[in-house]
Design a protein around this motif. Structure first.
Motif, short mmCIF file in Angstrom:
data_model
loop_
_atom_site.label_atom_id
_atom_site.label_comp_id
_atom_site.label_asym_id
_atom_site.label_seq_id
_atom_site.Cartn_x
_atom_site.Cartn_y
_atom_site.Cartn_z
N PHE A 48 56.30 54.09 26.37
CA PHE A 48 55.62 55.22 26.99
C PHE A 48 56.64 56.23 27.47
O PHE A 48 57.84 55.95 27.52
N ALA A 49 56.15 57.44 27.79
CA ALA A 49 57.04 58.50 28.27
C ALA A 49 56.29 59.37 29.26
O ALA A 49 55.06 59.31 29.36
N MET B 159 52.54 69.00 37.53
CA MET B 159 51.84 67.90 36.91
C MET B 159 52.76 67.25 35.87
O MET B 159 53.53 67.92 35.22
N THR B 160 52.61 65.98 35.72
CA THR B 160 53.35 65.24 34.71
C THR B 160 52.36 64.63 33.74
O THR B 160 51.30 64.15 34.14
N ILE B 161 52.71 64.63 32.47
CA ILE B 161 51.87 64.05 31.43
C ILE B 161 52.38 62.66 31.12
O ILE B 161 53.58 62.45 30.94
N TYR B 162 51.46 61.70 31.06
CA TYR B 162 51.78 60.34 30.63
C TYR B 162 51.47 60.25 29.13
O TYR B 162 50.40 60.65 28.68
N VAL B 163 52.40 59.72 28.35
CA VAL B 163 52.22 59.52 26.92
C VAL B 163 52.39 58.03 26.65
O VAL B 163 53.49 57.50 26.75
N GLY B 164 51.30 57.36 26.34
CA GLY B 164 51.33 55.93 26.13
C GLY B 164 51.11 55.54 24.68
O GLY B 164 50.72 56.35 23.85
N ASN B 165 51.38 54.28 24.41
CA ASN B 165 51.27 53.69 23.07
C ASN B 165 52.22 54.35 22.09
O ASN B 165 51.92 54.51 20.91
N LEU B 166 53.39 54.73 22.58
CA LEU B 166 54.42 55.36 21.75
C LEU B 166 55.07 54.35 20.83
O LEU B 166 55.29 53.20 21.21
N SER B 167 55.44 54.80 19.66
CA SER B 167 56.26 53.99 18.77
C SER B 167 57.61 53.76 19.46
O SER B 167 58.15 54.66 20.10
N PHE B 168 58.15 52.59 19.31
CA PHE B 168 59.46 52.30 19.90
C PHE B 168 60.57 53.05 19.18
O PHE B 168 61.70 53.09 19.65
#
Length: 106
Positions: free
Chosen positions: A44-45, A1-10
């Motif tokens: 995102f990452a 499984m891969t986790i999506y991390v959104g709304n990350l600081s640039f």
């Protein structure tokens, strides 16, 4: 499984993200996409961890957490569709709660 991390600081780096997720278990891979045209981070990452139970704990704890001035969106990444897109964001939600998470590398 891969986790999506959104709304990350640039300003977030791979090392910053690794430090955050390492609190929940072994991180095996991080992808921090860069825009081809501008060379800037896309906000995102994707994170892979060694154990699915640890991934689930990280998602539960970090979704909605504030980090570097932004409220993170953390969930299971969806597989790419045949057209190369990852689909819509209808499943993303925010818990709007305070967590013990307060990492600030700056």
């Amino acid at each position: 499984m891969t986790i999506y991390v959104g709304n990350l600081s640039f300003q977030a780096t791979e090392d910053d993200i690794r430090d955050v997720f390492a609190e929940y278990g072994e991180v095996t891979r991080i992808s921090l996409p860069i825009d081809r045209e501008t060379g800037k981070k896309r906000g995102f990452a994707f994170v892979d961890m060694a154990e699915e139970a640890r991934e689930d704990a990280a998602i539960a704890e970090l979704d909605g957490a504030e980090w570097l001035g932004r409220e993170l969106r953390v969930n299971k990444a969806r597989p790419r569709s045949d057209d190369g897109s990852a689909g819509g964001s209808g499943g993303i939600r925010s818990r709007n709660r305070t967590t013990r998470f307060s990492h600030n590398p700056l």
